[in-house]
Structure formats: structure tokens, C-alpha cells
Design a protein around this motif. Structure first.
Motif, PDB file in Angstrom:
ATOM      1  N   VAL A 163       0.833  -1.204   0.000  1.00 35.21           N
ATOM      2  CA  VAL A 163       0.000   0.000   0.000  1.00 35.21           C
ATOM      3  C   VAL A 163       0.872   1.260   0.000  1.00 35.21           C
ATOM      4  N   GLY A 164       2.026   1.197   0.653  1.00 39.47           N
ATOM      5  CA  GLY A 164       2.938   2.337   0.620  1.00 39.47           C
ATOM      6  C   GLY A 164       3.390   2.686  -0.788  1.00 39.47           C
ATOM      7  N   LYS A 165       3.560   1.686  -1.639  1.00 40.30           N
ATOM      8  CA  LYS A 165       3.935   1.933  -3.027  1.00 40.30           C
ATOM      9  C   LYS A 165       2.801   2.651  -3.776  1.00 40.30           C
ATOM     10  N   ILE A 166       1.579   2.332  -3.413  1.00 43.33           N
ATOM     11  CA  ILE A 166       0.441   3.029  -4.017  1.00 43.33           C
ATOM     12  C   ILE A 166       0.437   4.490  -3.581  1.00 43.33           C
ATOM     13  N   VAL A 167       0.691   4.739  -2.290  1.00 43.83           N
ATOM     14  CA  VAL A 167       0.766   6.121  -1.800  1.00 43.83           C
ATOM     15  C   VAL A 167       1.843   6.888  -2.559  1.00 43.83           C
ATOM     16  N   GLU A 168       3.014   6.276  -2.735  1.00 47.71           N
ATOM     17  CA  GLU A 168       4.090   6.946  -3.469  1.00 47.71           C
ATOM     18  C   GLU A 168       3.718   7.157  -4.931  1.00 47.71           C
ATOM     19  N   GLY A 169       3.099   6.166  -5.546  1.00 50.10           N
ATOM     20  CA  GLY A 169       2.661   6.323  -6.928  1.00 50.10           C
ATOM     21  C   GLY A 169       1.641   7.441  -7.082  1.00 50.10           C
ATOM     22  N   MET A 182       5.271  -6.427   9.425  1.00 44.83           N
ATOM     23  CA  MET A 182       4.128  -7.052   8.757  1.00 44.83           C
ATOM     24  C   MET A 182       3.148  -6.003   8.244  1.00 44.83           C
ATOM     25  N   TYR A 183       2.959  -4.951   9.040  1.00 45.08           N
ATOM     26  CA  TYR A 183       2.037  -3.869   8.681  1.00 45.08           C
ATOM     27  C   TYR A 183       2.778  -2.535   8.740  1.00 45.08           C
ATOM     28  N   PRO A 184       3.515  -2.183   7.682  1.00 45.31           N
ATOM     29  CA  PRO A 184       4.295  -0.939   7.705  1.00 45.31           C
ATOM     30  C   PRO A 184       3.389   0.265   7.901  1.00 45.31           C
ATOM     31  N   PRO A 185       3.699   1.149   8.868  1.00 43.76           N
ATOM     32  CA  PRO A 185       2.861   2.332   9.101  1.00 43.76           C
ATOM     33  C   PRO A 185       2.836   3.238   7.870  1.00 43.76           C
ATOM     34  N   LEU A 186       1.698   3.849   7.627  1.00 43.21           N
ATOM     35  CA  LEU A 186       1.537   4.712   6.458  1.00 43.21           C
ATOM     36  C   LEU A 186       1.577   6.200   6.797  1.00 43.21           C
ATOM     37  N   ASP A 187       1.324   6.555   8.051  1.00 38.46           N
ATOM     38  CA  ASP A 187       1.188   7.967   8.414  1.00 38.46           C
ATOM     39  C   ASP A 187       2.433   8.778   8.070  1.00 38.46           C
ATOM     40  N   ILE A 227      -5.965  -2.505 -16.365  1.00 34.40           N
ATOM     41  CA  ILE A 227      -4.587  -2.127 -16.681  1.00 34.40           C
ATOM     42  C   ILE A 227      -3.669  -2.930 -15.774  1.00 34.40           C
ATOM     43  N   ILE A 228      -2.843  -3.790 -16.357  1.00 35.77           N
ATOM     44  CA  ILE A 228      -1.929  -4.630 -15.607  1.00 35.77           C
ATOM     45  C   ILE A 228      -0.567  -3.940 -15.539  1.00 35.77           C
ATOM     46  N   ILE A 229       0.003  -3.866 -14.341  1.00 31.41           N
ATOM     47  CA  ILE A 229       1.251  -3.130 -14.136  1.00 31.41           C
ATOM     48  C   ILE A 229       2.243  -3.948 -13.312  1.00 31.41           C
ATOM     49  N   GLU A 230       3.493  -3.537 -13.359  1.00 31.52           N
ATOM     50  CA  GLU A 230       4.458  -3.977 -12.366  1.00 31.52           C
ATOM     51  C   GLU A 230       4.183  -3.175 -11.083  1.00 31.52           C
ATOM     52  N   PRO A 231       4.155  -3.814  -9.929  1.00 29.09           N
ATOM     53  CA  PRO A 231       3.762  -3.113  -8.696  1.00 29.09           C
ATOM     54  C   PRO A 231       4.892  -2.284  -8.095  1.00 29.09           C
ATOM     55  N   GLU A 232       5.282  -1.226  -8.808  1.00 21.68           N
ATOM     56  CA  GLU A 232       6.297  -0.300  -8.300  1.00 21.68           C
ATOM     57  C   GLU A 232       5.827   1.122  -8.584  1.00 21.68           C
ATOM     58  N   PRO A 233       6.305   2.116  -7.800  1.00 23.08           N
ATOM     59  CA  PRO A 233       5.703   3.449  -7.816  1.00 23.08           C
ATOM     60  C   PRO A 233       5.612   4.115  -9.188  1.00 23.08           C
ATOM     61  N   ARG A 234       6.662   4.010 -10.016  1.00 23.03           N
ATOM     62  CA  ARG A 234       6.612   4.692 -11.307  1.00 23.03           C
ATOM     63  C   ARG A 234       5.501   4.133 -12.186  1.00 23.03           C
ATOM     64  N   ALA A 235       5.396   2.810 -12.253  1.00 22.04           N
ATOM     65  CA  ALA A 235       4.354   2.195 -13.071  1.00 22.04           C
ATOM     66  C   ALA A 235       2.966   2.501 -12.511  1.00 22.04           C
ATOM     67  N   ILE A 236       2.849   2.508 -11.190  1.00 16.28           N
ATOM     68  CA  ILE A 236       1.571   2.855 -10.566  1.00 16.28           C
ATOM     69  C   ILE A 236       1.190   4.285 -10.935  1.00 16.28           C
ATOM     70  N   ALA A 237       2.140   5.205 -10.832  1.00 12.73           N
ATOM     71  CA  ALA A 237       1.878   6.610 -11.167  1.00 12.73           C
ATOM     72  C   ALA A 237       1.450   6.762 -12.620  1.00 12.73           C
ATOM     73  N   GLU A 238       2.148   6.101 -13.532  1.00 10.92           N
ATOM     74  CA  GLU A 238       1.815   6.210 -14.952  1.00 10.92           C
ATOM     75  C   GLU A 238       0.407   5.698 -15.223  1.00 10.92           C
ATOM     76  N   ALA A 239       0.035   4.592 -14.588  1.00 15.84           N
ATOM     77  CA  ALA A 239      -1.305   4.051 -14.788  1.00 15.84           C
ATOM     78  C   ALA A 239      -2.372   4.963 -14.190  1.00 15.84           C
ATOM     79  N   ILE A 240      -2.089   5.554 -13.027  1.00  8.78           N
ATOM     80  CA  ILE A 240      -3.043   6.484 -12.406  1.00  8.78           C
ATOM     81  C   ILE A 240      -3.259   7.686 -13.313  1.00  8.78           C
ATOM     82  N   VAL A 241      -2.197   8.237 -13.863  1.00  5.19           N
ATOM     83  CA  VAL A 241      -2.327   9.389 -14.764  1.00  5.19           C
ATOM     84  C   VAL A 241      -3.110   8.999 -16.016  1.00  5.19           C
ATOM     85  N   ARG A 242      -2.761   7.860 -16.583  1.00  8.08           N
ATOM     86  CA  ARG A 242      -3.441   7.412 -17.808  1.00  8.08           C
ATOM     87  C   ARG A 242      -4.938   7.247 -17.580  1.00  8.08           C
ATOM     88  N   LEU A 243      -5.313   6.564 -16.523  1.00  7.45           N
ATOM     89  CA  LEU A 243      -6.727   6.305 -16.274  1.00  7.45           C
ATOM     90  C   LEU A 243      -7.429   7.531 -15.700  1.00  7.45           C
TER      91      LEU A 243
END
Length: 236
Positions: free
Chosen positions: A64-70, A97-102, A175-191
Motif C-alpha cells: 500500500v505504501g507503493k500506491i501512496v508513493e505512486g 508485517m504492517y508498515p505504518p503509512l502515516d 490495466i496490468i502493471i508492475e507493482p512499483e511506484p513509477r508504473a503505478i503513477a503512470e497508470a493512475i495518470v493514464r486512467l
């Protein structure tokens, strides 16, 4: 199935792959009552802006942290001002196990844009799917991939990791992506910037979700039991 063959040495002919399905409550808003429930849930959580949704848990595997960064990387290229809504709660205090997000949210200056809503009731869960502009999932490993399927069943466009079983569930309906911030960001912008693509993926996602049913799951499970017992397949 590939992991079972590789790690445990089980022959492929002894493995049955049986898909799951989304519960029948996961469907598009079809009535005034459904649409009112979406609006009531938005008001409950203060969701005044369009939002991107993530569900499925906060454990480290879900990234989920990667999604926040993306999302942080994408914001400057989005034509609309979106929020990111994250559903779920940590089940232990173990930060490995549960990395804090704050802290991560504050680091990217997203305190007023990332909404950690915790665990929600079932009716609100469905309403959040229905109200989302799209859904993002970045899991490293999926035993099946139920949350992207739930999103598709609600008519919500999907961005998903393609790891393990997930690409098999989403297919070409998301949209299928590699689960890393740059790819997540690109997909978010595209969609996020393409309403026509969101409509297209919504339609394709609904079609894809209809391929999965609990009746099919039950029948295939029964057939596997019959085969294991040497009974005629489909015997009742």
C-alpha cells in the motif's frame, strides 16, 4: 499452481485450479437506494472529491505504501484533484508485517488527500467500490485476486499488479502493471485523465466478472472431490 509444482514437486495432473467469485452484493449501483447509499457513505467519510480506491489489506505484501508513493508522483499530472481512499486496518502492531503509512503520507504532503478509513461495514464497502473513479491494487502475491474482481463486478475500472494469479483474474479488462511506484503513477495518470478509458474498462470489467460464479466454483470443486474418490465426475 506453478508454485505448487515448482516448490513442492506435485505433478500438474494432480492439481485443480478452481477460481473463486465475487459475492452477489458486488454489483453496480442500479437503484435510487444504491445511489443514495453511495452518497451517504461519501458524506460519512468526507469524500467531496473524486477518489481512487484501494482495498485488500495493509500487510506488507499488498504494498500500500507503493500506491501512496505512486499517487504522490501522479498528482502533478492529473487534470482532476483526486483523493486516495485506503480501506483496511493493521491486525497486529508488528511494523514489519504492517508498515505504518502515516509517516509516508506526511512525507509526500498528502495528509489532506489520502484517507485511511480503517475497517468498514459491508454496505459501506460496496458503496465505496461503486463511488470510486477507479481501483488500484499493487500486491506482490495473490492467492486468487478477489478484491480486483469485486471492483470489476461493481463496474469500477481496475489497475492491478500482474503478479501470480492476479493477471489471470483481471485479464484484459484492466490495466496490468508492475507493482512499483513509477508504473503505478503512470497508470493512475493514464486512467485518471481519460474518462473514455474508464468507461471502457468499466464495461469490460463487468463482462469479465460475469465469467466467475460461485456455482462454477461449487461444480468444479465437487468434480475434483469425485475424481479424488474415483466417483463419476459430476456425481451427486
Amino acid at each position: 499452481a506453478r508454485d505448487i509444482k515448482r516448490e513442492l514437486g506435485v505433478p500438474g495432473e494432480r492439481i485443480r485450479v478452481i477460481p473463486l467469485a465475487a459475492d452477489s452484493q458486488f454489483r453496480p449501483a442500479a437503484s435510487d437506494e444504491d445511489r443514495q447509499a453511495v452518497e451517504a457513505t461519501r458524506r460519512r467519510y468526507g469524500l467531496e472529491r473524486p477518489y481512487i480506491l484501494n482495498t485488500g489489506g495493509l500487510d506488507v505484501r499488498k504494498q500500500v505504501g507503493k500506491i501512496v508513493e505512486g499517487f504522490a508522483r501522479a498528482r502533478g499530472s492529473l487534470r482532476e484533484d483526486y483523493d486516495l481512499v485506503i480501506v483496511g486496518r493493521a491486525h497486529t502492531d508488528n511494523p514489519r508485517m504492517y508498515p505504518p503509512l502515516d509517516r509516508l503520507i506526511r512525507r509526500f504532503g498528502l495528509a489532506d488527500r489520502v484517507r485511511l478509513v480503517g475497517a468498514v461495514a459491508d454496505d459501506e464497502f460496496v458503496a465505496l467500490y461503486r463511488g470510486a473513479e477507479f481501483f488500484v491494487f499493487a500486491s506482490l502475491y495473490g492467492g486468487f485476486g478477489l478484491t480486483p474482481l469485486e471492483a470489476m463486478a461493481c463496474g469500477t475500472p481496475v489497475i492491478s499488479s500482474g503478479r501470480t494469479s492476479l493477471a489471470e483474474v483481471v485479464g484484459d479488462a484492466g490495466i496490468i502493471i508492475e507493482p512499483e511506484p513509477r508504473a503505478i503513477a503512470e497508470a493512475i495518470v493514464r486512467l485518471g485523465n481519460d474518462a473514455a478509458l474508464r468507461r471502457e474498462l468499466s464495461e469490460h470489467g463487468l463482462e469479465r466478472a460475469r465469467l466467475f460464479s460461485w456455482e462454477r466454483t461449487t461444480a468444479q470443486t465437487l468434480d475434483a472431490y469425485c475424481a479424488a474418490l474415483g466417483a463419476p465426475v459430476g456425481a451427486r
